[in-house]
Design an enzyme around this catalytic site. Sequence first.
Site, short mmCIF file in Angstrom:
data_model
loop_
_atom_site.label_atom_id
_atom_site.label_comp_id
_atom_site.label_asym_id
_atom_site.label_seq_id
_atom_site.Cartn_x
_atom_site.Cartn_y
_atom_site.Cartn_z
N ASN A 278 -3.90 -2.61 14.00
CA ASN A 278 -4.79 -3.10 12.96
C ASN A 278 -6.08 -3.73 13.47
O ASN A 278 -6.87 -4.23 12.69
CB ASN A 278 -4.04 -4.08 12.06
CG ASN A 278 -3.01 -3.34 11.22
OD1 ASN A 278 -3.36 -2.51 10.39
ND2 ASN A 278 -1.73 -3.60 11.47
N THR B 81 0.90 -1.17 0.00
CA THR B 81 0.00 0.00 0.00
C THR B 81 0.89 1.16 0.00
O THR B 81 1.17 1.75 1.03
CB THR B 81 -0.82 0.22 1.25
OG1 THR B 81 -1.68 -0.84 1.39
CG2 THR B 81 -1.66 1.48 1.15
#
Lengths: 384, 384
Positions: free
Chosen positions: A379, A180
């Site tokens: 996360n 990403t």
Amino acid sequence: MSVTAAQGFSAAGIAAGIKESGQPDLALVVNRGPRRAAAGVFTSNRVKAAPVLWSEQVLKGGEVTAVVLNSGGANACTGPQGFQDTHATAEKAAEVLEGHSAGEIAVASTGLIGLPLPMDKLLPGVERAAAALSEHGGEKAAIAIRTTDTVHKTSVATRGGWTVGGMAKGAGMLAPGLATMLVVLTTDADVAAPALDSALRDATRTTFDRVDSDGCMSTNDTVLLLASGASGITPPGEEFDEAVRTVCADLARQLIGDAEGASKDIRIEVVNAATEDDAVEVGRSIARNNLLKCAIHGEDPNWGRVLSAIGTTKAAFEPDRLNVAINDVWVCRNGCVGDDRELVDMRYREVKITADLSAGTESAVIWANDLTAEYVHENSAYSS
Amino acid sequence: MSVTAAQGFSAAGIAAGIKESGQPDLALVVNRGPRRAAAGVFTSNRVKAAPVLWSEQVLKGGEVTAVVLNSGGANACTGPQGFQDTHATAEKAAEVLEGHSAGEIAVASTGLIGLPLPMDKLLPGVERAAAALSEHGGEKAAIAIRTTDTVHKTSVATRGGWTVGGMAKGAGMLAPGLATMLVVLTTDADVAAPALDSALRDATRTTFDRVDSDGCMSTNDTVLLLASGASGITPPGEEFDEAVRTVCADLARQLIGDAEGASKDIRIEVVNAATEDDAVEVGRSIARNNLLKCAIHGEDPNWGRVLSAIGTTKAAFEPDRLNVAINDVWVCRNGCVGDDRELVDMRYREVKITADLSAGTESAVIWANDLTAEYVHENSAYSS
């Protein structure tokens, strides 16, 4: 320095209000020419964000005048409306830059998947970014594309009269093909689109594509290379390729060094492989082994987990000819226990794992991170 | 009940001193006949422990008299000496059971990789285990094969006059092909080796092979099925296959429920796939996505991470026809945001993810666990 280190570029980074925090979230990079050659590499994830689908089309023309990048929203899994939003963003940039068409404007987005972008904030933001454009705006642009990055990432390579510079963001979901990551590279060398494309693919193949922080591949990865030709110099191909590779390698190393929740950067060198593909496959298998990543976090030179990861691949090797070193101590020789594991010093952030397949002469380096409670926390505690 | 639920079997579990903790660490399972047909399935990891290499050879004969299992040491990556140690273990068992050869004795080990087994404790342990054999010893055998398991795992399926029973261990390194699991199944049905083999492969393919706790494949996985024929009944093939599958599914579910550090058991159903292979590939990709595993831990119905995982596969699908439900709420429809994610209740341990590929009629179920700080702790704080 960043994307404005090379001549012919201006950039800006502003807070458009896309992020609720009020942090900078919109960057604009403009190529002032005289040339506008460009190349791009995008995620190989088959679920692609709207800006990736858009920019892939733009790049087919081989010319890019400007790039609009936003953090605070990925514009992925947003359907036809998401694509229209990207199109409107490019139209707005073309309008405010005057004399250009949307088809020359690349767009890149990063942030949470599945939410529509607040266009009522983004479009006025493009206007404000255009008004803020500066030949010294590279740093601000690099800051505006951050998500969970703790630092902004830039790199510059200057050669004989010409420069390659760039910025990158990315702190999680880093995995081959690509991470990403959003990366914009600029150069004032006078290089045509096909040569830019070749240099960029060659560089990403051995840099960004070999970064594997957490095995997760994003929907939004974008790496762009824009050439203004403003130096008037066309460097020899090899020299240009080397400079692009140097900047990419530096930025890739910075991404690993700032990966979410990581406490160790793991350099995995696979040597004496039968083929480079074998070396890469083995490196990735080691890089993605959660048990090993935990062991490295615990500063435990657990070579058994390395062998176990190698064993899941199709690479050419014989189990009883495998050797593994951790920080240069050969803790596994010929598939068995080797030198004393107590000799391994793992106190520092960088840890090197060498896997010797004894099957040939090829090699590859893959970068990974350890697995930590902080990664789990970052996360699991909020959507991203 | 465990491995002694079926007639014709005796078993024992003792503390031989292999584990420094003094906990039980040696199990013996003996088939008293009249038949000794057997089948086995082993890890597909190419780095195989000595007992796996040994038992694969034993199983080629289609007959097994006894199985010696130890925890406290994997006997993997131990070279020629490790293989000799396994051989000596089988010899010792053959000797104390009298009238048998080492070639009929299967061996299985679990524990730390790369350490030689303490044979001075293991071999006397085999003698003591033989002396402790009992028709009620199944429970003790199941206890003795535990490593980080918090509970022992057993299952029994009784049909018309015959029984299939079994025990399993495994709490980490669970991944297809198979998990770090040791499983011994026994039956008093009178079934020949080829039919046992077929039943076992069919059952493991859709049970143990679809458990993916942490994506890590072990060097030691072993699943054995022993048939004594003591019931005198040869059941119809389908009926027998079903019973074996039932016991395997039950044990596989118990393994996931006791995975290291897990707080959630994730049932991933992939539906409307073009092929079963596609469904399994997509299920595994979702099961191994660390970002998603963290989100599930945080009770965050993050369907973007599901789509991102699907996008990395080669399965047949169109991004804009993907649907995802979490605990039956269709949070993603046609690749976009669907029903309100606030409707998803994730308080319970079991979480169901349904991925609808809209590409056919095939389906598969994969079981996984969430990723937690406890997993990191268990696997970084000590070697295993």
